[in-house]
Design a protein around this motif. Structure first.
Motif, short mmCIF file in Angstrom:
data_model
loop_
_atom_site.label_atom_id
_atom_site.label_comp_id
_atom_site.label_asym_id
_atom_site.label_seq_id
_atom_site.Cartn_x
_atom_site.Cartn_y
_atom_site.Cartn_z
N GLY A 2 42.85 -1.01 -42.11
CA GLY A 2 44.19 -1.54 -42.15
C GLY A 2 45.04 -1.22 -40.94
N GLU A 3 44.62 -0.29 -40.11
CA GLU A 3 45.38 0.04 -38.92
C GLU A 3 45.04 -0.92 -37.78
OE1 GLU A 3 46.08 4.84 -39.37
OE2 GLU A 3 44.56 4.12 -37.96
N VAL A 4 46.02 -1.13 -36.89
CA VAL A 4 45.83 -1.98 -35.72
C VAL A 4 46.03 -1.13 -34.47
CG1 VAL A 4 46.65 -4.00 -34.46
CG2 VAL A 4 46.62 -4.03 -36.95
N PRO A 5 45.00 -0.92 -33.67
CA PRO A 5 45.18 -0.19 -32.42
C PRO A 5 46.18 -0.93 -31.53
CG PRO A 5 42.84 -0.47 -32.92
CD PRO A 5 43.60 -1.35 -33.86
N THR A 6 47.13 -0.19 -30.97
CA THR A 6 48.19 -0.79 -30.16
C THR A 6 48.20 -0.17 -28.78
OG1 THR A 6 49.56 -1.23 -32.11
CG2 THR A 6 50.67 -1.20 -29.98
N ILE A 7 48.22 -1.04 -27.77
CA ILE A 7 48.34 -0.59 -26.39
C ILE A 7 49.73 -0.95 -25.90
CG2 ILE A 7 47.47 -0.86 -24.04
CD1 ILE A 7 44.76 -1.59 -25.26
N SER A 25 37.85 -7.28 -16.60
CA SER A 25 36.86 -8.10 -15.91
C SER A 25 35.50 -7.66 -16.41
CB SER A 25 36.96 -7.93 -14.39
OG SER A 25 36.02 -8.76 -13.74
N GLY A 26 34.64 -8.61 -16.79
CA GLY A 26 33.33 -8.22 -17.29
C GLY A 26 32.67 -9.33 -18.07
N ASN A 27 31.44 -9.09 -18.50
CA ASN A 27 30.65 -10.09 -19.20
C ASN A 27 30.11 -9.52 -20.51
OD1 ASN A 27 30.89 -11.88 -16.95
ND2 ASN A 27 29.24 -10.78 -15.93
N TYR A 28 29.95 -10.39 -21.48
CA TYR A 28 29.37 -10.03 -22.79
C TYR A 28 30.16 -8.90 -23.46
CZ TYR A 28 25.46 -12.84 -21.13
OH TYR A 28 24.69 -13.87 -20.65
N VAL A 29 31.47 -9.06 -23.51
CA VAL A 29 32.35 -8.09 -24.15
C VAL A 29 33.05 -8.78 -25.33
CG1 VAL A 29 34.38 -6.62 -23.88
CG2 VAL A 29 32.72 -6.82 -22.01
N HIS A 30 33.17 -8.07 -26.44
CA HIS A 30 33.86 -8.58 -27.62
C HIS A 30 35.04 -7.65 -27.90
CE1 HIS A 30 33.42 -10.27 -32.01
NE2 HIS A 30 34.67 -10.29 -31.58
N LEU A 31 36.25 -8.14 -27.66
CA LEU A 31 37.48 -7.40 -27.97
C LEU A 31 38.05 -7.96 -29.27
CD1 LEU A 31 39.19 -7.28 -24.45
CD2 LEU A 31 37.79 -5.52 -25.53
N ARG A 32 38.40 -7.09 -30.21
CA ARG A 32 38.82 -7.57 -31.54
C ARG A 32 39.87 -6.65 -32.13
NH1 ARG A 32 34.06 -7.82 -35.74
NH2 ARG A 32 34.41 -5.56 -35.68
N ASP A 33 40.88 -7.27 -32.80
CA ASP A 33 41.85 -6.54 -33.61
C ASP A 33 42.63 -5.50 -32.80
OD1 ASP A 33 41.07 -7.97 -35.89
OD2 ASP A 33 39.47 -6.54 -36.34
N ILE A 34 43.19 -5.93 -31.67
CA ILE A 34 44.00 -5.04 -30.83
C ILE A 34 45.33 -5.72 -30.55
CG2 ILE A 34 44.16 -3.84 -28.60
CD1 ILE A 34 41.09 -3.89 -28.51
N LYS A 35 46.40 -4.95 -30.58
CA LYS A 35 47.72 -5.45 -30.23
C LYS A 35 48.13 -4.85 -28.88
CE LYS A 35 52.50 -5.82 -31.91
NZ LYS A 35 53.41 -5.54 -33.06
N ILE A 36 48.53 -5.73 -27.96
CA ILE A 36 48.99 -5.29 -26.64
C ILE A 36 50.43 -5.78 -26.51
CG2 ILE A 36 48.49 -5.27 -24.17
CD1 ILE A 36 45.67 -6.27 -24.86
N GLU A 64 46.62 -9.68 -30.38
CA GLU A 64 48.04 -10.04 -30.44
C GLU A 64 48.72 -9.59 -29.16
OE1 GLU A 64 52.11 -9.26 -33.10
OE2 GLU A 64 50.19 -8.37 -33.71
N PHE A 65 49.37 -10.54 -28.48
CA PHE A 65 50.10 -10.26 -27.25
C PHE A 65 51.57 -10.55 -27.51
CE2 PHE A 65 45.85 -11.83 -26.31
CZ PHE A 65 45.35 -10.90 -25.42
#
Length: 231
Positions: A2-7, A25-36, A64-65
């Motif tokens: 239930g928590e959302v990591p926030t940057i 910058s990079g390849n084959y990366v999966h970013l998920r469920d982060i708030k910036i 989320e931006f």
């Protein structure tokens, strides 16, 4: 659970190179469920939550931006990337000026701009709202783009939701830097543009073919602009 990591930035934070909270910058990366969030406009340069360059075969999911000058700026050699169920909202840039010399014109939700030809990239289930300029802006993007099941609303207004801001397009789809009048470089399917200050869907002089299916535009200042070209 239930928590959302926030940057976000801490006291005294500064970064003069790109003025972005996250650089990727990079390849084959999966970013998920982060708030910036909260990389607000601080000077005459464009501040954004995330800058991405030269990335391929990546998935950006449920990101989320929010609350910055510009939501995210993505550029370079980009192929086979998926933006899935991402949100860009409340981007405000009252300081810098665009080509017309008026403020608010860099407060886009997502810029996917100056992308090299030859790639294929997808936005699916994404949303842009409360951005002082455009929702999704793909200026000078020469790659093939599939934009599917996406929403853009209430773009082109200042924080009071009344004062005119920047361009105010929901989906800005051009231009392209190459001449590809018979090549399909944009496919827009099942998208909604609502209550934007200017156009719901704006081809913006993209010299390419576009496939536009089953979309809805409602209560924008202008309806939609696509020009029929004869070859």
């Amino acid at each position: 659970p239930g928590e959302v990591p926030t940057i976000s930035k801490g006291p005294g934070w500064t970064w003069s190179s790109y003025r972005a909270g996250v650089y990727f910058s990079g390849n084959y990366v999966h970013l998920r469920d982060i708030k910036i969030t909260h990389f607000e406009q601080a000077d005459s340069y464009v501040w954004c939550n995330m800058r991405g360059e030269d990335f391929n075969h990546c998935i950006f999911e449920n990101l989320e931006f929010a609350y910055s000058g510009l939501g995210s700026y993505m550029t370079g050699k980009c192929d086979d990337n998926l933006f899935l169920n991402c949100d860009w909202h409340d981007q405000y840039d009252p300081i810098t000026s665009g080509q017309s010399g008026t403020p608010y014109e860099n407060g886009d939700g997502c810029n996917f701009e100056n992308v090299a030809a030859g790639g294929k990239n997808t936005f699916r289930g994404c949303r842009c709202w409360n951005c002082t300029d455009d929702g999704l802006d793909v200026y000078n993007n020469d790659s093939y783009l599939l934009i599917e099941n996406c929403w853009a609303w209430n773009c082109g207004y200042a924080k009071d939701n009344t004062t005119i801001g920047g361009d105010g397009n929901g989906f800005k789809l051009g231009p392209v830097t190459i001449s590809a009048p018979t090549t399909v470089l944009r496919k827009i399917v099942n998208c909604i543009a609502y209550k934007n200050q200017s156009w719901g869907f704006q081809e913006n002089n993209a010299n390419c073919n576009m496939e536009v299916y089953n979309n809805t535009t409602y209560k924008n200042s202008f309806l939609v602009v696509f020009r029929k070209r004869e070859y």
